[in-house]
Scaffold this active site. Structure first.
Site, short mmCIF file in Angstrom:
data_model
loop_
_atom_site.label_atom_id
_atom_site.label_comp_id
_atom_site.label_asym_id
_atom_site.label_seq_id
_atom_site.Cartn_x
_atom_site.Cartn_y
_atom_site.Cartn_z
CB CYS A 174 -6.21 -89.70 28.26
SG CYS A 174 -5.99 -89.41 30.00
CG HIS A 228 0.58 -89.17 36.20
ND1 HIS A 228 1.70 -88.67 36.98
CD2 HIS A 228 1.30 -90.16 35.44
CE1 HIS A 228 2.71 -89.42 36.81
NE2 HIS A 228 2.57 -90.30 35.77
CB CYS A 229 -5.53 -89.86 33.64
SG CYS A 229 -7.31 -89.78 33.26
CB CYS A 231 -7.10 -93.50 32.71
SG CYS A 231 -6.37 -92.91 31.15
CG HIS A 255 4.18 -89.47 30.72
ND1 HIS A 255 3.06 -88.81 31.15
CD2 HIS A 255 4.29 -90.44 31.79
CE1 HIS A 255 2.47 -89.28 32.43
NE2 HIS A 255 3.34 -90.12 32.69
CG HIS A 296 1.98 -94.58 32.25
ND1 HIS A 296 0.99 -94.30 32.80
CD2 HIS A 296 3.18 -93.72 32.76
CE1 HIS A 296 1.20 -93.13 33.97
NE2 HIS A 296 2.44 -92.97 33.68
CD GLU A 297 6.69 -94.02 31.87
OE1 GLU A 297 6.98 -92.82 31.74
OE2 GLU A 297 6.29 -94.23 33.20
#
Length: 173
Positions: free
Chosen positions: A168, A140-141, A146, A134, A130-131
């Site tokens: 994404c 954010h989805c 996701c 970014h 996740h990070e």
């Protein structure tokens, strides 16, 4: 692309191995490790008993030489307006920080028959994906399955998948 992982404090070998594996499988990146470093005590907020994630992120941006830097710590972190965070990264930035501190909360048995350790490792894998997402420009989805969906609680982390949804994934291609 090279992603460098820097442990701050004692990080279990399984966490190092699994974060590396997660990043390779989802983003197809090369991963290297630096030796563990000590958490800078100057960034500790005594009044809260936590580290300010934003200060830590600025501190670590200069620590590595790779395209992207991931710092993993067992220490508790917070961010402006939030009591805690699992991680922090700026959109398109070079570095991100992951805290395993609150990811160790007890597993929700209705979602998994995995061991506590397996659940914990899965949460860390999701947070690092996740990070780093970014840092690669992903926001954010709205798809709560996701890995890029916003996850303010461990229950939210447990509910999402460890992979990018189609939209994404296409943003990165």
């Amino acid at each position: 692309m090279l992603v460098e992982i820097i442990p701050l404090g004692g990080i279990e070998a399984v966490i190092k191995r699994e974060t590396s594996s997660a990043l390779r499988s989802v983003y197809g990146v090369d991963v290297s490790f630096q030796e563990a470093k000590q958490m800078p005590q100057t960034l500790y907020d005594k009044s809260r008993g936590q580290y300010l994630a934003e200060d830590l992120l600025e501190f670590i941006a200069q620590m590595g030489k790779a395209d992207k830097i991931v710092v993993i710590t067992n220490e508790d972190m917070y961010y402006k307006g939030r009591n805690y965070v699992f991680g922090l990264a700026y959109l398109g930035g070079k570095a991100c920080v992951i805290s395993t501190y609150r990811l160790k909360e007890q597993a929700q048995r209705e979602f998994s028959n995995k061991t506590e350790q397996e659940v914990f490792v899965g949460r860390v894998r999701k947070e690092v994906i996740h990070e780093v997402g970014h840092t690669l420009g992903l926001e954010h989805c709205s798809n709560n399955r996701c890995v890029m969906s916003f996850s303010p609680t461990v229950l939210d982390v447990d509910r999402k998948d460890e992979y990018l949804c189609g939209p994404c994934r296409r943003e990165l291609d």
